[in-house]
Design a protein around this motif. Structure first.
Motif, PDB file in Angstrom:
ATOM      1  N   VAL A   3      14.956 105.533  97.806  1.00 16.08           N
ATOM      2  CA  VAL A   3      14.620 104.127  97.567  1.00 16.08           C
ATOM      3  C   VAL A   3      13.295 104.027  96.818  1.00 16.08           C
ATOM      4  O   VAL A   3      13.169 103.275  95.847  1.00 16.08           O
ATOM      5  CB  VAL A   3      14.557 103.335  98.892  1.00 16.08           C
ATOM      6  N   GLU A   4      12.307 104.791  97.253  1.00 15.07           N
ATOM      7  CA  GLU A   4      10.991 104.733  96.610  1.00 15.07           C
ATOM      8  C   GLU A   4      11.056 105.187  95.156  1.00 15.07           C
ATOM      9  O   GLU A   4      10.389 104.623  94.299  1.00 15.07           O
ATOM     10  CB  GLU A   4       9.994 105.593  97.396  1.00 15.07           C
ATOM     11  N   ARG A   5      11.861 106.184  94.865  1.00 10.85           N
ATOM     12  CA  ARG A   5      11.933 106.719  93.499  1.00 10.85           C
ATOM     13  C   ARG A   5      12.786 105.858  92.577  1.00 10.85           C
ATOM     14  O   ARG A   5      12.463 105.673  91.411  1.00 10.85           O
ATOM     15  CB  ARG A   5      12.484 108.137  93.535  1.00 10.85           C
ATOM     16  N   PHE A   6      13.915 105.335  93.097  1.00 11.33           N
ATOM     17  CA  PHE A   6      14.876 104.628  92.248  1.00 11.33           C
ATOM     18  C   PHE A   6      14.837 103.108  92.403  1.00 11.33           C
ATOM     19  O   PHE A   6      15.478 102.395  91.631  1.00 11.33           O
ATOM     20  CB  PHE A   6      16.296 105.151  92.508  1.00 11.33           C
ATOM     21  N   GLY A   7      14.131 102.596  93.416  1.00  6.18           N
ATOM     22  CA  GLY A   7      14.017 101.157  93.601  1.00  6.18           C
ATOM     23  C   GLY A   7      15.320 100.478  93.962  1.00  6.18           C
ATOM     24  O   GLY A   7      15.510  99.294  93.708  1.00  6.18           O
ATOM     25  N   ALA A   8      16.221 101.234  94.566  1.00  5.92           N
ATOM     26  CA  ALA A   8      17.537 100.710  94.971  1.00  5.92           C
ATOM     27  C   ALA A   8      17.926 101.373  96.281  1.00  5.92           C
ATOM     28  O   ALA A   8      17.374 102.420  96.656  1.00  5.92           O
ATOM     29  CB  ALA A   8      18.577 101.020  93.891  1.00  5.92           C
ATOM     30  N   SER A   9      18.900 100.776  96.977  1.00  7.75           N
ATOM     31  CA  SER A   9      19.321 101.351  98.251  1.00  7.75           C
ATOM     32  C   SER A   9      19.854 102.766  98.049  1.00  7.75           C
ATOM     33  O   SER A   9      20.434 103.092  97.002  1.00  7.75           O
ATOM     34  CB  SER A   9      20.375 100.470  98.928  1.00  7.75           C
ATOM     35  N   SER A  10      19.651 103.590  99.063  1.00 12.60           N
ATOM     36  CA  SER A  10      20.115 104.975  98.984  1.00 12.60           C
ATOM     37  C   SER A  10      21.634 105.030  98.818  1.00 12.60           C
ATOM     38  O   SER A  10      22.151 105.893  98.108  1.00 12.60           O
ATOM     39  CB  SER A  10      19.666 105.756 100.220  1.00 12.60           C
ATOM     40  N   TYR A  11      22.333 104.079  99.413  1.00 15.51           N
ATOM     41  CA  TYR A  11      23.797 104.062  99.275  1.00 15.51           C
ATOM     42  C   TYR A  11      24.204 103.692  97.844  1.00 15.51           C
ATOM     43  O   TYR A  11      25.122 104.291  97.279  1.00 15.51           O
ATOM     44  CB  TYR A  11      24.418 103.092 100.282  1.00 15.51           C
ATOM     45  N   ALA A  43      20.774 110.686  98.791  1.00 15.29           N
ATOM     46  CA  ALA A  43      21.341 109.388  98.405  1.00 15.29           C
ATOM     47  C   ALA A  43      22.531 109.077  99.309  1.00 15.29           C
ATOM     48  O   ALA A  43      23.657 108.910  98.868  1.00 15.29           O
ATOM     49  CB  ALA A  43      21.738 109.396  96.940  1.00 15.29           C
ATOM     50  N   HIS A  44      22.252 109.009 100.599  1.00 14.32           N
ATOM     51  CA  HIS A  44      23.242 108.649 101.614  1.00 14.32           C
ATOM     52  C   HIS A  44      22.834 107.293 102.175  1.00 14.32           C
ATOM     53  O   HIS A  44      21.652 106.963 102.224  1.00 14.32           O
ATOM     54  CB  HIS A  44      23.251 109.689 102.738  1.00 14.32           C
ATOM     55  N   GLY A  45      23.783 106.520 102.611  1.00 19.89           N
ATOM     56  CA  GLY A  45      23.512 105.164 103.068  1.00 19.89           C
ATOM     57  C   GLY A  45      22.572 105.087 104.244  1.00 19.89           C
ATOM     58  O   GLY A  45      22.559 105.954 105.107  1.00 19.89           O
ATOM     59  N   LEU A  56      28.009 104.813 105.538  1.00 14.81           N
ATOM     60  CA  LEU A  56      28.369 103.427 105.231  1.00 14.81           C
ATOM     61  C   LEU A  56      27.993 102.512 106.389  1.00 14.81           C
ATOM     62  O   LEU A  56      27.523 101.389 106.187  1.00 14.81           O
ATOM     63  CB  LEU A  56      29.862 103.301 104.892  1.00 14.81           C
ATOM     64  N   GLU A  57      28.142 103.001 107.626  1.00 13.83           N
ATOM     65  CA  GLU A  57      27.745 102.206 108.793  1.00 13.83           C
ATOM     66  C   GLU A  57      26.233 102.029 108.844  1.00 13.83           C
ATOM     67  O   GLU A  57      25.741 100.945 109.176  1.00 13.83           O
ATOM     68  CB  GLU A  57      28.251 102.846 110.081  1.00 13.83           C
ATOM     69  N   ASP A  58      25.473 103.086 108.521  1.00 14.51           N
ATOM     70  CA  ASP A  58      24.011 102.957 108.449  1.00 14.51           C
ATOM     71  C   ASP A  58      23.646 101.859 107.448  1.00 14.51           C
ATOM     72  O   ASP A  58      22.817 100.999 107.730  1.00 14.51           O
ATOM     73  CB  ASP A  58      23.365 104.274 107.989  1.00 14.51           C
TER      74      ASP A  58
END
Length: 168
Positions: A90-98, A124-126, A150-152
């Motif tokens: 998230v910190e590197r890409f500015g988007a959710s890990s999922y 890059a897992h949810g 996906l549940e996370d």
């Protein structure tokens, strides 16, 4: 009895599209985010996890500082390692890990292969979602680890929706 008869029958979850994941990030934006918000959001996540008896660890970081952390029964030290790896995405890409992982899968590859980043450092897992502040951008991440990815992801999104609805 054949091997296939021993396999439990289940309906696979519908994986969200890239558009749905991006829409979540556009929608789930804070007006501000301070230490009190981190405590309130983290406490909400813990409350929801207890209701579901979810064996998760919860973490909130802002600006490189851990503002909230809790480990519920059934979680393990390994969950903290997953939290750190997902948060770094998230910190590197500015988007959710999922979303980051889903983008790679949509291109027919894996995050590990396409990013060439160390998988011991990035995952890059949810479960990690950007904390975005209006007019500022991504300032941190809220992360959960302990459930299938996906549940996370859905757990964090549901808590953010509930928290932001109350704070509007």
């Amino acid at each position: 009895m054949g091997a296939h008869e021993l396999t439990p029958k289940f309906t696979p979850e519908i994986t969200p599209t890239l558009e749905e994941l991006q829409a979540q990030e556009r929608r789930l934006v804070f007006r501000r985010f301070d230490h009190d918000d981190a405590w309130a959001l983290g406490s909400l996540l813990v409350e929801l996890a207890r209701e579901r008896q979810a064996p998760v660890a919860v973490d909130i970081h802002r600006g490189g500082q851990q503002l909230f952390h809790a480990a519920l029964p059934g979680s393990a030290p390994d969950n903290d390692a997953w939290i750190a790896r997902k948060r770094r995405v998230v910190e590197r890409f500015g988007a959710s890990s999922y979303l980051v992982g889903s983008r790679a899968r949509a291109k027919g590859t894996t995050f590990e292969e396409s990013s060439r980043l160390d998988p011991d450092t990035y995952a890059a897992h949810g479960g990690s979602f950007p904390i975005t502040v209006e007019g500022v951008g991504v300032v941190g991440a809220v992360t959960v680890s302990g459930l299938p990815q996906l549940e996370d992801h859905r757990f964090v999104v549901a808590a953010l929706e509930q928290y932001l609805e109350k704070s509007r």
